[in-house]
Design a protein around this motif. Structure first.
Motif, PDB file in Angstrom:
ATOM      1  N   GLY A  15     -71.831  13.198  27.178  1.00  0.00           N
ATOM      2  CA  GLY A  15     -72.264  11.872  27.623  1.00  0.00           C
ATOM      3  C   GLY A  15     -73.770  11.738  27.757  1.00  0.00           C
ATOM      4  O   GLY A  15     -74.546  12.310  26.981  1.00  0.00           O
ATOM      5  N   ARG A  19     -77.299  12.785  25.344  1.00  0.00           N
ATOM      6  CA  ARG A  19     -78.085  11.694  24.739  1.00  0.00           C
ATOM      7  C   ARG A  19     -79.543  11.766  25.220  1.00  0.00           C
ATOM      8  O   ARG A  19     -80.474  11.729  24.420  1.00  0.00           O
ATOM      9  N   ASP A  31     -72.873  15.711  33.275  1.00  0.00           N
ATOM     10  CA  ASP A  31     -71.417  15.731  33.135  1.00  0.00           C
ATOM     11  C   ASP A  31     -71.023  16.888  32.234  1.00  0.00           C
ATOM     12  O   ASP A  31     -71.635  17.108  31.183  1.00  0.00           O
ATOM     13  N   ARG A 100     -64.760   7.764  24.233  1.00  0.00           N
ATOM     14  CA  ARG A 100     -66.033   7.323  24.824  1.00  0.00           C
ATOM     15  C   ARG A 100     -66.534   6.043  24.159  1.00  0.00           C
ATOM     16  O   ARG A 100     -66.121   5.709  23.061  1.00  0.00           O
ATOM     17  N   ASP A 101     -67.415   5.322  24.845  1.00  0.00           N
ATOM     18  CA  ASP A 101     -67.749   3.976  24.388  1.00  0.00           C
ATOM     19  C   ASP A 101     -68.610   3.911  23.129  1.00  0.00           C
ATOM     20  O   ASP A 101     -68.242   3.273  22.149  1.00  0.00           O
ATOM     21  N   ASN A 105     -73.151   8.086  23.140  1.00  0.00           N
ATOM     22  CA  ASN A 105     -72.605   8.650  24.385  1.00  0.00           C
ATOM     23  C   ASN A 105     -71.448   9.606  24.097  1.00  0.00           C
ATOM     24  O   ASN A 105     -70.800  10.074  25.021  1.00  0.00           O
ATOM     25  N   ASP A 143     -61.333  -2.070  27.216  1.00  0.00           N
ATOM     26  CA  ASP A 143     -62.148  -2.130  28.434  1.00  0.00           C
ATOM     27  C   ASP A 143     -63.381  -2.989  28.135  1.00  0.00           C
ATOM     28  O   ASP A 143     -64.322  -2.542  27.488  1.00  0.00           O
ATOM     29  N   ARG A 146     -67.304  -2.359  28.526  1.00  0.00           N
ATOM     30  CA  ARG A 146     -68.139  -1.742  27.484  1.00  0.00           C
ATOM     31  C   ARG A 146     -69.108  -2.755  26.878  1.00  0.00           C
ATOM     32  O   ARG A 146     -70.179  -2.372  26.408  1.00  0.00           O
ATOM     33  N   ARG A 149     -71.913  -2.713  29.131  1.00  0.00           N
ATOM     34  CA  ARG A 149     -72.606  -1.424  28.967  1.00  0.00           C
ATOM     35  C   ARG A 149     -73.482  -1.424  27.712  1.00  0.00           C
ATOM     36  O   ARG A 149     -74.569  -0.847  27.704  1.00  0.00           O
ATOM     37  N   ARG A 152     -76.532  -2.951  28.758  1.00  0.00           N
ATOM     38  CA  ARG A 152     -77.246  -2.051  29.671  1.00  0.00           C
ATOM     39  C   ARG A 152     -78.027  -0.997  28.877  1.00  0.00           C
ATOM     40  O   ARG A 152     -79.192  -0.743  29.155  1.00  0.00           O
ATOM     41  N   PHE A 153     -77.395  -0.417  27.866  1.00  0.00           N
ATOM     42  CA  PHE A 153     -78.108   0.605  27.099  1.00  0.00           C
ATOM     43  C   PHE A 153     -79.225  -0.016  26.255  1.00  0.00           C
ATOM     44  O   PHE A 153     -80.262   0.601  26.041  1.00  0.00           O
ATOM     45  N   ARG A 183     -67.807  -3.284  38.941  1.00  0.00           N
ATOM     46  CA  ARG A 183     -68.185  -2.513  37.743  1.00  0.00           C
ATOM     47  C   ARG A 183     -69.300  -3.246  36.991  1.00  0.00           C
ATOM     48  O   ARG A 183     -70.216  -2.616  36.460  1.00  0.00           O
ATOM     49  N   LYS A 190     -78.316  -1.567  36.466  1.00  0.00           N
ATOM     50  CA  LYS A 190     -79.041  -0.685  35.537  1.00  0.00           C
ATOM     51  C   LYS A 190     -79.704  -1.496  34.432  1.00  0.00           C
ATOM     52  O   LYS A 190     -80.773  -1.138  33.939  1.00  0.00           O
TER      53      LYS A 190
END
Ligand code: ATP
Ligand code: MG
Length: 388
Positions: A15, A19, A31, A100-101, A105, A143, A146, A149, A152-153, A183, A190
């Protein structure tokens, strides 16, 4: 990892930490994914915190560091706020990486630094692309967090969103409604703190995701009010303070309720807004410097820079002004409630004591009276009628 391996298990860094090592960014949490089952991890280490045994996660404390050690797993859907409904433990890492998304990651690294890259994550790091592992439509349907997310990234890393992933985001964005607010708030905190928040904001607008976020869904023009030269806002209280200041008819309470924030965030946002209002009317004076806590100085200066386009005080100027203050808190005042009740024996105890002390405090801070008991008493005698 050596210990896990010598007990016959496999273990990899996974994760965000992999990265970030490859990007030469400072890593956040570490992690570790392992073939060992949670009970085996618990048995192998002295200091362990079983934070999410059902989901396979154990925190291992080692050399004063925390490592989140999670058994290789595949997961079901996410209907609650944070955890998938059901997980199954598996023996190999490949399916664990596949759940994973984003490709960036989904990298793993073994103890010696070898990278496992099943989905082209390294290439996407180089190309600065955010791309889902597998089909975006399916992954966002599983989900919808994502989607948030991805934004966010894009804000944290300054990356762009790969075109198929972008199409899937546009198609699935209304499903954000299904995601637990906590969530979303966690990711958006972030997002606003990202060092490339301007890039993030472009994506937030272009994808139309803001239309599915609390408050913004009802006030779609809010984002346009942000200053062009946005800077990262390190915590959500700053975000709330900023937007409330830009659009005062959305109260801080509304923000806090809609985004399910803590009371601590609420109080911090209120304090920031009060200071901003004071600054708007009085600029930087001794009372301003006196009132703001040293630790919020930086937050506040940034907000002033953004909202008023001026740069009022750097940290050393602020420090100097702060040091020059005659008092630094109510406790330093050379008079207290007992002195006041003794001074006015005929008055019943009540709010007037607090009000009078506050006035005295202001007078002393602004240099209008000296901080000695007799001057303070004299001033109190002359001005007490005004308080009730
Ligand atoms: P940060 O540095 O902010 O912690 P991170 O990439 O480690 O970033 P986390 O939220 O800590 O992000 O998640 C750890 C890893 O778990 C991610 O890198 C990703 O592989 C996986 N992950 C987290 N949330 C999801 C999700 N909703 N769907 C799929 N995979 C996820
Ligand atoms: Mg992380």
């Amino acid at each position: 990892m050596e210990r896990l391996e010598s007990d016959g298990h496999r273990a990899y860094f996974v994760g965000g930490c992999v990265r970030d090592v490859l990007l030469e960014r400072t890593i956040g949490d570490i992690d570790i994914a392992t073939s060992a089952k949670p009970e085996q991890v618990l048995a192998l280490f002295e200091k362990v915190i079983p934070v999410g045994i059902k989901h396979g996660t154990v925190i291992v404390r080692y050399d004063n560091e925390s490592y989140e050690v999670t058994t290789f797993r595949v997961e079901g859907s996410y209907t609650d706020s944070r955890h998938p409904d059901a997980v199954s433990f598996i023996d190999e890492i490949d399916l664990d990486l596949a759940r994973r998304d984003f490709t960036i990651n989904a990298l793993a690294m073994d103890r010696t630094g070898n990278i496992i890259d099943l989905f082209g994550g390294k290439k996407d790091l180089q190309r600065q692309k955010i791309r889902t592992v597998g089909n975006g439509y399916d992954r966002f349907a599983e989900d919808a967090l994502r989607i948030v997310r991805a934004l966010r990234f894009s804000s944290q890393l300054g990356f762009s969103i790969e075109s198929d992933t972008m199409k899937a985001i546009r198609a699935c964005r209304s499903q954000i409604d299904k995601v637990a607010t906590e969530r979303i708030t966690n990711e958006m905190t972030k997002f606003f703190a990202g060092s490339s928040v301007k890039n993030g904001l472009v994506n937030l607008k272009e994808t139309g995701i803001y239309k599915f976020l609390p408050i913004f869904s009802q006030h779609p023009t809010l984002l346009d009010m942000l200053p062009e030269h946005m800077e990262p806002l390190g915590s959500f209280d700053e975000v709330i303070a900023m937007f409330h200041f830009l659009k005062p008819d959305i109260s801080i309470s509304n923000w806090v309720k809609a985004w399910k924030c803590s009371n601590q965030i609420k109080h911090r946002a209120e304090k920031l807004v009060n200071s901003l209002k004071y600054y708007q009317h009085h600029g930087v004076d001794r009372w301003f410097v006196y009132q703001i806590d040293f630790d919020v100085h930086e937050k506040l200066m940034k907000l002033i820079r953004l909202l008023f386009q001026n740069k009022p005080l750097d940290a050393s100027c602020f420090q100097q002004l702060y040091e020059r203050l005659t008092i630094h808190s109510r406790k330093d005042l050379d008079i207290d409630g007992n002195d006041l009740t003794a001074l006015f024996p005929e008055r019943k105890k009540g709010r007037w004591i607090h009000q009078l002390l506050e006035k005295l405090e202001k007078e002393v801070v602004s240099g209008k009276i000296r901080n000695d008991k007799s001057s303070l008493k004299e001033w109190a005698k002359c001005n007490q009628q005004e308080t009730n």
